[in-house]
Design a protein around this motif. Structure first.
Motif, PDB file in Angstrom:
ATOM      1  N   LEU A  84       0.822  -1.207   0.000  1.00  0.00           N
ATOM      2  CA  LEU A  84       0.000   0.000   0.000  1.00  0.00           C
ATOM      3  C   LEU A  84       0.863   1.266   0.000  1.00  0.00           C
ATOM      4  CD1 LEU A  84      -2.724   1.318  -0.012  1.00  0.00           C
ATOM      5  CD2 LEU A  84      -2.876   1.024   2.469  1.00  0.00           C
ATOM      6  N   ALA A  85       2.002   1.226   0.661  1.00  0.00           N
ATOM      7  CA  ALA A  85       2.900   2.386   0.650  1.00  0.00           C
ATOM      8  C   ALA A  85       3.419   2.633  -0.762  1.00  0.00           C
ATOM      9  CB  ALA A  85       4.056   2.168   1.618  1.00  0.00           C
ATOM     10  N   ASP A  86       3.822   1.568  -1.457  1.00  0.00           N
ATOM     11  CA  ASP A  86       4.318   1.724  -2.830  1.00  0.00           C
ATOM     12  C   ASP A  86       3.216   2.246  -3.742  1.00  0.00           C
ATOM     13  OD1 ASP A  86       6.809   0.836  -2.086  1.00  0.00           O
ATOM     14  OD2 ASP A  86       6.417  -1.263  -2.642  1.00  0.00           O
ATOM     15  N   ARG A  87       2.009   1.708  -3.589  1.00  0.00           N
ATOM     16  CA  ARG A  87       0.899   2.149  -4.433  1.00  0.00           C
ATOM     17  C   ARG A  87       0.570   3.619  -4.177  1.00  0.00           C
ATOM     18  NH1 ARG A  87      -5.319  -0.345  -4.519  1.00  0.00           N
ATOM     19  NH2 ARG A  87      -6.157   1.235  -5.945  1.00  0.00           N
ATOM     20  N   ALA A 138       3.573  11.702  -1.997  1.00  0.00           N
ATOM     21  CA  ALA A 138       4.969  11.599  -2.421  1.00  0.00           C
ATOM     22  C   ALA A 138       5.758  12.849  -2.066  1.00  0.00           C
ATOM     23  CB  ALA A 138       5.032  11.338  -3.932  1.00  0.00           C
ATOM     24  N   ALA A 139       5.082  14.020  -2.102  1.00  0.00           N
ATOM     25  CA  ALA A 139       5.765  15.268  -1.774  1.00  0.00           C
ATOM     26  C   ALA A 139       5.902  15.474  -0.274  1.00  0.00           C
ATOM     27  CB  ALA A 139       4.998  16.449  -2.376  1.00  0.00           C
ATOM     28  N   LEU A 140       5.109  14.739   0.506  1.00  0.00           N
ATOM     29  CA  LEU A 140       5.070  14.979   1.950  1.00  0.00           C
ATOM     30  C   LEU A 140       5.881  13.975   2.755  1.00  0.00           C
ATOM     31  CD1 LEU A 140       3.775  16.629   4.270  1.00  0.00           C
ATOM     32  CD2 LEU A 140       1.885  14.988   4.246  1.00  0.00           C
ATOM     33  N   LEU A 141       5.797  12.692   2.385  1.00  0.00           N
ATOM     34  CA  LEU A 141       6.401  11.648   3.213  1.00  0.00           C
ATOM     35  C   LEU A 141       7.363  10.774   2.419  1.00  0.00           C
ATOM     36  CD1 LEU A 141       3.213  10.399   5.117  1.00  0.00           C
ATOM     37  CD2 LEU A 141       4.961  11.949   5.976  1.00  0.00           C
ATOM     38  N   GLY A 142       8.370  10.276   3.111  1.00  0.00           N
ATOM     39  CA  GLY A 142       9.235   9.264   2.534  1.00  0.00           C
ATOM     40  C   GLY A 142       8.587   7.896   2.664  1.00  0.00           C
ATOM     41  N   ARG A 143       9.133   6.927   1.954  1.00  0.00           N
ATOM     42  CA  ARG A 143       8.500   5.598   1.946  1.00  0.00           C
ATOM     43  C   ARG A 143       8.518   4.956   3.325  1.00  0.00           C
ATOM     44  NH1 ARG A 143       9.238   0.277   1.859  1.00  0.00           N
ATOM     45  NH2 ARG A 143       7.888  -1.004   0.485  1.00  0.00           N
ATOM     46  N   ALA A 144       9.624   5.055   4.031  1.00  0.00           N
ATOM     47  CA  ALA A 144       9.736   4.384   5.329  1.00  0.00           C
ATOM     48  C   ALA A 144       8.705   4.924   6.311  1.00  0.00           C
ATOM     49  CB  ALA A 144      11.147   4.562   5.885  1.00  0.00           C
ATOM     50  N   GLU A 145       8.566   6.230   6.353  1.00  0.00           N
ATOM     51  CA  GLU A 145       7.607   6.826   7.285  1.00  0.00           C
ATOM     52  C   GLU A 145       6.175   6.469   6.910  1.00  0.00           C
ATOM     53  OE1 GLU A 145       6.279  11.236   9.035  1.00  0.00           O
ATOM     54  OE2 GLU A 145       7.918  11.044   7.579  1.00  0.00           O
ATOM     55  N   LEU A 146       5.846   6.537   5.619  1.00  0.00           N
ATOM     56  CA  LEU A 146       4.492   6.214   5.182  1.00  0.00           C
ATOM     57  C   LEU A 146       4.178   4.751   5.439  1.00  0.00           C
ATOM     58  CD1 LEU A 146       1.844   6.883   3.782  1.00  0.00           C
ATOM     59  CD2 LEU A 146       2.983   6.467   1.578  1.00  0.00           C
ATOM     60  N   ARG A 147       5.143   3.874   5.150  1.00  0.00           N
ATOM     61  CA  ARG A 147       4.930   2.434   5.351  1.00  0.00           C
ATOM     62  C   ARG A 147       4.698   2.136   6.830  1.00  0.00           C
ATOM     63  NH1 ARG A 147       6.917  -1.878   8.461  1.00  0.00           N
ATOM     64  NH2 ARG A 147       6.533  -3.819   7.328  1.00  0.00           N
ATOM     65  N   GLU A 148       5.445   2.757   7.704  1.00  0.00           N
ATOM     66  CA  GLU A 148       5.283   2.530   9.138  1.00  0.00           C
ATOM     67  C   GLU A 148       3.915   3.012   9.624  1.00  0.00           C
ATOM     68  OE1 GLU A 148       5.720   1.356  12.927  1.00  0.00           O
ATOM     69  OE2 GLU A 148       7.005   0.835  11.212  1.00  0.00           O
ATOM     70  N   ARG A 149       3.462   4.161   9.078  1.00  0.00           N
ATOM     71  CA  ARG A 149       2.159   4.694   9.487  1.00  0.00           C
ATOM     72  C   ARG A 149       1.023   3.784   9.021  1.00  0.00           C
ATOM     73  NH1 ARG A 149       0.988   7.562  13.635  1.00  0.00           N
ATOM     74  NH2 ARG A 149      -0.968   6.414  13.735  1.00  0.00           N
TER      75      ARG A 149
END
Length: 429
Positions: A23-26, A35-46
């Motif tokens: 879901l983070a990648d999608r 994409a402009a607000l969060l990096g992948r690691a932070e979004l994936r963790e959330r």
């Protein structure tokens, strides 16, 4: 249902971690705002955390306990403060809900396919939990966004006050800094419009007309940008003209049916405080009896001169037109209206007669009486100036209705012999 979840807990946690990756990648691939607000690691963790919270909420719901929505509210508050669109946030929540159900059924099937029918009654409970979480995140987002919007409006109002009042606090921004924070250039073409109180409310912003896109008029040019400031005595607009003529301000205000005064053009934000005072002066100089009208200061400078000096205007009325004002009300109105019409027609007795629906000799007789009462002759340019200024002072104070030409051509001297432009109104022998 609770027992099944406990039996598959370890496998479910592993699958939720993989689901969070997908879901983070999608989300990053499909939503530029994320994409402009969060990096992948932070979004994936959330996302992973939210999925686990939904599972815990399901367990509590099945056990008859209230769902803990504190994390959902915190997420809504955080994302609103960061400026993430609510649509983006809710889209990710919806995708997460569908992914959670898919992951849950896959985990149960892998553990015991025969247990799948026992999972179905929990679907209603799961969607109820997801609805509660979505409602909580939405409510928190909107509340925070409303507070942020109010702060932004207050900040913009304070910045406009710096420009329009010209007074800067010791620790406040200078005019150039305030202009920059409002997105205004250091040099350009600006004007100020003052709208009187008691007029229809104007929109909070006047956005440029679309120059392209669906519904746009081919070849259309964006309108001037206007920043409005609401005050107790009316509304004030800071106009960024760009390449537009000053007349564009009048065209912009026509649909709203307001009385307004417009300053001359200034070329730097530092001149806006003076422009505001001149716009207010233009509004005072425009006769209220004329109804909704946008008055450009440069079009009524003599009347503005009178309006700017209240004490001298009062003296001017008394010294020049005092004997006329002392007449009975109807006689006074007729003479003042006739004088104003003759002035508006640039000294043409014939045109004034047409405007007043009477014979030109009637106009001449009335004007002769004005001359006799005031001791001034309309053949003397200096006396005409005095009478014109005194008339403006009377109109501004008493709001006596004085007709004005519908267009500039209507006030031009008559080319016919019957016209008496720039001459004494006395009829020829």
């Amino acid at each position: 249902m609770e027992r099944i979840i406990e039996e598959i807990r370890e496998d479910l946690d592993r699958r939720l971690a993989l689901a969070a990756d997908r879901l983070a990648d999608r989300t990053l691939a499909e939503d530029p705002a994320y994409a402009a607000l969060l990096g992948r690691a932070e979004l994936r963790e959330r996302i992973h955390h939210n999925l686990r919270q939904a599972v815990e909420g399901l367990v509590r719901n099945l056990g008859g306990l209230p769902v803990d929505l504190s994390d959902a509210r915190a997420t809504g508050t955080l994302r609103a403060g960061q400026g993430l669109p609510l649509a983006s946030l809710l889209r990710t929540y919806r995708h997460g809900g569908r992914l959670l159900w898919q992951t849950l059924t896959e985990a149960v099937a892998a553990h015991d396919r025969a247990a799948l029918p026992r999972l179905l009654p929990g679907a209603t409970a799961l969607w109820d939990v997801l609805d509660q979480m979505t409602d909580a995140v939405t409510e928190a987002y909107r509340r925070t966004d409303a507070l942020r919007g109010e702060r932004d409006r207050q900040r913009r109002a304070a910045l406009l006050d710096v420009l329009l009042d010209g007074a800067t606090a010791a620790d406040g921004p200078a005019a150039s800094e305030a202009a920059a924070q409002l997105g205004l250039p250091e040099r350009g073409r600006f004007a100020v419009v003052a709208v009187g109180p008691g007029t229809p409310a104007l929109p909070p912003g006047t956005p440029p007309a679309a120059a392209s896109g669906p519904g746009a008029v081919p070849g259309s040019v964006p309108s001037p940008r206007v920043l409005w400031r609401i005050r107790a005595d009316g509304e004030t607009g800071l106009v960024e003209l760009g390449h537009h003529p000053l007349e564009a301000v009048r065209e912009l205000l026509v649909p709203f049916g307001v009385r307004a005064g417009v300053s001359p053009v200034v070329e730097a934000p530092a001149g806006l405080a003076r422009a505001r005072r001149l716009a207010a002066l233009a509004l005072r100089a425009a006769p209220a009896s004329e109804g909704p009208r946008t008055a450009l200061l440069d079009e009524l400078l003599p009347a503005a001169l009178v309006a700017s000096q209240a004490e001298l205007a009062s003296r001017l009325r008394q010294v020049v037109l005092g004997p006329v004002l002392a007449l009975p009300a109807e006689d006074c109105r007729v003479l003042v209206t006739t004088l104003g019409t003759w002035l508006a027609c640039r000294g043409s007795t014939a045109q004034a007669a047409q405007r007043l629906y009477c014979h030109r000799n009637t106009v001449s007789n009335r004007l002769r009486r004005v001359e006799q009462l005031t001791g001034r002759t309309l053949a003397d340019p200096a006396h005409v100036v005095e009478l014109a200024l005194a008339h403006a002072a009377v109109v501004q104070r008493a709001a006596i209705a004085v007709p004005r030409p519908a267009d500039p051509a209507a006030a031009r001297p008559s080319p016919t012999p019957g016209g008496t432009a720039r001459r004494s109104p006395r009829p020829r022998a």
